[in-house]
Motif scaffolding. Structure first.
Motif, PDB file in Angstrom:
ATOM      1  N   ASP A  84       9.139   1.937   2.136  1.00  0.00           N
ATOM      2  CA  ASP A  84       9.732   3.394   2.778  1.00  0.00           C
ATOM      3  C   ASP A  84      10.081   4.371   1.598  1.00  0.00           C
ATOM      4  O   ASP A  84       9.657   5.258   1.557  1.00  0.00           O
ATOM      5  CB  ASP A  84      10.699   3.113   3.340  1.00  0.00           C
ATOM      6  CG  ASP A  84      11.047   4.287   4.526  1.00  0.00           C
ATOM      7  OD1 ASP A  84      10.133   4.972   5.026  1.00  0.00           O
ATOM      8  OD2 ASP A  84      12.074   4.771   4.439  1.00  0.00           O
ATOM      9  N   GLU A  85      10.962   3.911   0.575  1.00  0.00           N
ATOM     10  CA  GLU A  85      11.542   4.843  -0.510  1.00  0.00           C
ATOM     11  C   GLU A  85      10.418   5.060  -1.509  1.00  0.00           C
ATOM     12  O   GLU A  85      10.517   6.543  -1.780  1.00  0.00           O
ATOM     13  CB  GLU A  85      12.594   3.940  -1.226  1.00  0.00           C
ATOM     14  CG  GLU A  85      13.931   3.670  -0.310  1.00  0.00           C
ATOM     15  CD  GLU A  85      14.500   4.877   0.078  1.00  0.00           C
ATOM     16  OE1 GLU A  85      14.537   6.022  -0.610  1.00  0.00           O
ATOM     17  OE2 GLU A  85      15.410   5.112   0.854  1.00  0.00           O
ATOM     18  N   ASN A  91       2.400  11.670  -2.372  1.00  0.00           N
ATOM     19  CA  ASN A  91       1.535  12.381  -1.684  1.00  0.00           C
ATOM     20  C   ASN A  91       0.570  11.423  -1.037  1.00  0.00           C
ATOM     21  O   ASN A  91       0.803  10.111  -1.252  1.00  0.00           O
ATOM     22  CB  ASN A  91       0.962  13.325  -2.608  1.00  0.00           C
ATOM     23  CG  ASN A  91      -0.400  12.444  -3.662  1.00  0.00           C
ATOM     24  OD1 ASN A  91      -0.495  11.377  -3.626  1.00  0.00           O
ATOM     25  ND2 ASN A  91      -0.391  13.528  -4.864  1.00  0.00           N
ATOM     26  N   GLY A  92      -0.258  12.052  -0.286  1.00  0.00           N
ATOM     27  CA  GLY A  92      -1.323  11.015   0.494  1.00  0.00           C
ATOM     28  C   GLY A  92      -1.914   9.890  -0.243  1.00  0.00           C
ATOM     29  O   GLY A  92      -1.977   8.608   0.048  1.00  0.00           O
ATOM     30  N   LYS A  93      -2.769  10.401  -1.296  1.00  0.00           N
ATOM     31  CA  LYS A  93      -3.569   9.756  -2.009  1.00  0.00           C
ATOM     32  C   LYS A  93      -2.749   8.785  -2.657  1.00  0.00           C
ATOM     33  O   LYS A  93      -3.220   7.434  -2.725  1.00  0.00           O
ATOM     34  CB  LYS A  93      -4.206  10.658  -2.940  1.00  0.00           C
ATOM     35  CG  LYS A  93      -5.070   9.871  -4.177  1.00  0.00           C
ATOM     36  CD  LYS A  93      -5.677  10.618  -5.113  1.00  0.00           C
ATOM     37  CE  LYS A  93      -6.749   9.998  -5.863  1.00  0.00           C
ATOM     38  NZ  LYS A  93      -7.320  10.878  -6.996  1.00  0.00           N
ATOM     39  N   ASP A  94      -1.352   8.980  -3.495  1.00  0.00           N
ATOM     40  CA  ASP A  94      -0.858   7.920  -4.221  1.00  0.00           C
ATOM     41  C   ASP A  94      -0.083   6.838  -3.359  1.00  0.00           C
ATOM     42  O   ASP A  94       0.061   5.863  -3.617  1.00  0.00           O
ATOM     43  CB  ASP A  94       0.270   8.597  -5.014  1.00  0.00           C
ATOM     44  CG  ASP A  94      -0.268   9.595  -6.070  1.00  0.00           C
ATOM     45  OD1 ASP A  94      -1.483   9.362  -6.451  1.00  0.00           O
ATOM     46  OD2 ASP A  94       0.421  10.560  -6.827  1.00  0.00           O
ATOM     47  N   ALA A  95       0.414   7.538  -2.042  1.00  0.00           N
ATOM     48  CA  ALA A  95       0.848   6.448  -1.120  1.00  0.00           C
ATOM     49  C   ALA A  95      -0.149   5.461  -0.666  1.00  0.00           C
ATOM     50  O   ALA A  95       0.279   4.100  -0.473  1.00  0.00           O
ATOM     51  CB  ALA A  95       1.601   7.226   0.276  1.00  0.00           C
ATOM     52  N   ARG A  96      -1.417   5.904  -0.384  1.00  0.00           N
ATOM     53  CA  ARG A  96      -2.293   4.858   0.093  1.00  0.00           C
ATOM     54  C   ARG A  96      -2.565   3.921  -1.091  1.00  0.00           C
ATOM     55  O   ARG A  96      -2.840   2.724  -0.780  1.00  0.00           O
ATOM     56  CB  ARG A  96      -3.646   5.709   0.540  1.00  0.00           C
ATOM     57  CG  ARG A  96      -4.738   4.667   1.216  1.00  0.00           C
ATOM     58  CD  ARG A  96      -5.931   5.458   1.626  1.00  0.00           C
ATOM     59  NE  ARG A  96      -5.198   6.600   2.742  1.00  0.00           N
ATOM     60  CZ  ARG A  96      -5.419   5.861   4.017  1.00  0.00           C
ATOM     61  NH1 ARG A  96      -5.506   4.493   4.224  1.00  0.00           N
ATOM     62  NH2 ARG A  96      -4.957   6.767   5.038  1.00  0.00           N
ATOM     63  N   ALA A  97      -2.508   4.398  -2.247  1.00  0.00           N
ATOM     64  CA  ALA A  97      -3.042   3.451  -3.610  1.00  0.00           C
ATOM     65  C   ALA A  97      -1.558   2.588  -3.528  1.00  0.00           C
ATOM     66  O   ALA A  97      -1.780   1.289  -3.798  1.00  0.00           O
ATOM     67  CB  ALA A  97      -3.063   4.162  -4.815  1.00  0.00           C
ATOM     68  N   THR A  98      -0.488   2.925  -3.538  1.00  0.00           N
ATOM     69  CA  THR A  98       0.686   2.197  -3.475  1.00  0.00           C
ATOM     70  C   THR A  98       0.727   0.896  -2.568  1.00  0.00           C
ATOM     71  O   THR A  98       0.797  -0.221  -2.722  1.00  0.00           O
ATOM     72  CB  THR A  98       1.953   2.869  -3.636  1.00  0.00           C
ATOM     73  OG1 THR A  98       2.089   3.648  -4.859  1.00  0.00           O
ATOM     74  CG2 THR A  98       3.058   1.893  -3.570  1.00  0.00           C
ATOM     75  N   ALA A 150      -0.493   3.292   8.605  1.00  0.00           N
ATOM     76  CA  ALA A 150       0.147   4.064   9.448  1.00  0.00           C
ATOM     77  C   ALA A 150       1.182   4.901   8.287  1.00  0.00           C
ATOM     78  O   ALA A 150       1.453   6.203   8.275  1.00  0.00           O
ATOM     79  CB  ALA A 150       1.136   3.611  10.341  1.00  0.00           C
ATOM     80  N   VAL A 151       1.609   4.063   7.238  1.00  0.00           N
ATOM     81  CA  VAL A 151       2.611   4.729   6.246  1.00  0.00           C
ATOM     82  C   VAL A 151       1.710   5.684   5.346  1.00  0.00           C
ATOM     83  O   VAL A 151       2.150   6.770   5.042  1.00  0.00           O
ATOM     84  CB  VAL A 151       3.136   3.474   5.500  1.00  0.00           C
ATOM     85  CG1 VAL A 151       3.793   4.115   4.105  1.00  0.00           C
ATOM     86  CG2 VAL A 151       4.223   2.768   6.248  1.00  0.00           C
TER      87      VAL A 151
END
Length: 341
Positions: A84-85, A91-98, A150-151
């Motif tokens: 979560d943190e 951003n969307g692209k980086d969050a999806r990769a992570t 979803a995240v």
């Protein structure tokens, strides 16, 4: 005058046993040390992480767990807060990769990109699979994929400044809250492994999602002030209600209280009319349902005992239910970690 709103009295609507804690609570604080040992947080986020007292949440929501099972639960809830943190600042692209790093490392024991996130995931994976049965572990992996999706979508919506309708928000919140995953630990803790036919039952499914919704809606009304101060309140039922119904924060808070009561009535009615799966299995299903109820009230109690949502005023907020909206926070900059604000 400062902006204020009054929280609904959700604890008064809960018929479940209150005040339960796990006797291994203090021992399991080593779980926080485990996460912190990897140095993934900035100083500010480490302090925020400590204030949350995640082991206390696990103590209230898994009060019956033995030490080994309780440590696994603490590790997982700390693990979720890490996701979560990290994703909140991307951003969307980086969050999806992570998020895909977490998912691949959890699903495949042989996959490794040698990142810290993969190492943390693999260590949790080893603890979890040493305790989980075949049925529950397969459901857990499937739900984890739904959670990661979803995240990632939440990050994409945040990047676009998009506020969903209530109808759109509810299914997303059920998944990005990770409550279904926390329920996925219940069988491991209880020492059971329910067959898929139980989860396919319509009434049991209603019980499951009703409990999930009670936790999601209560978490949103409690966390709203913290999230609006950070500029992260787009993924919150208060924001969604205010936007769709053209109401203020107080009216949205009142709406949450009414809906929570309706959800509780539905949960108790479903519990009373659930079909029999056979005497031996019925006893295990009953323990699982009671454990979901414990998660509902345990989450409420933790929300007022930690500084995560209400800071140093948490005891006063519990007494008065009055929340004063705090000013917007300045963004945090850390030159050593480009993933942080």
């Amino acid at each position: 005058m400062p902006r204020q709103y009054i929280l609904p009295d959700l604890l008064a609507l809960c018929p479940f046993p209150s005040g339960l804690t796990n006797p291994h609570y203090k021992e399991a604080e080593e779980s926080r040390a485990w996460i912190n040992s990897y140095g993934v947080f900035t100083d500010k986020k480490r302090a925020t992480f400590a204030q949350g007292n995640i082991e206390l949440l696990a103590s209230h929501t898994y009060p019956y767990a033995g030490y080994k099972q309780f440590r696994m639960c603490c590790d997982f809830v700390n693990f979720l807060f890490l996701i979560d943190e990290v994703s909140d600042d991307q951003n969307g692209k980086d969050a999806r990769a992570t998020c895909n790093v977490f998912l691949r490392a959890l699903r495949n024991p042989d996959w490794n990109d040698n990142s810290v996130l993969a190492k943390i995931t693999k260590e949790f994976r080893a603890r979890y699979f040493s305790l989980a049965g075949d049925n529950t572990s397969q459901r857990f992996l499937a739900h984890f994929g739904d959670y990661i999706e979803a995240v990632s979508k939440e990050a994409e919506l945040r990047e676009r400044g998009k506020i969903l309708s209530v109808a759109e928000y509810l299914p997303l919140r059920r998944e990005n809250s990770a409550v279904r995953l926390c329920f996925g630990l219940l069988e491991s803790v209880l020492g059971i492994d329910l067959p898929d036919k139980v989860f396919a039952d319509d009434v049991f499914t209603s019980l499951h999602f009703t409990a999930v919704d009670m936790i999601c809606w209560s978490n949103d009304v409690y966390s709203y002030d913290m999230e609006q101060a950070k500029g992260l309140n787009g993924n919150n039922i208060i924001t969604v209600l205010c936007h769709e119904k053209k109401i203020d924060i107080q009216a949205a808070s009142d709406y949450v209280g009414i809906h929570f009561g309706q959800l509780m009535d539905r949960f108790m009615a479903d519990k009373a009319c659930l079909q029999s799966f056979g005497s031996a299995l019925d006893a295990e299903v009953a323990r699982y349902i009671d454990a979901m109820g414990q998660w509902v009230i345990g989450n409420l109690e933790w929300s007022f005992e930690t500084k995560r949502y209400f800071g140093d005023n948490h005891a006063e907020v519990r007494r008065t239910r009055v929340v004063t909206l705090r000013p917007k926070e300045e963004p945090e900059f850390d030159s050593d970690d480009s993933s942080e604000e």
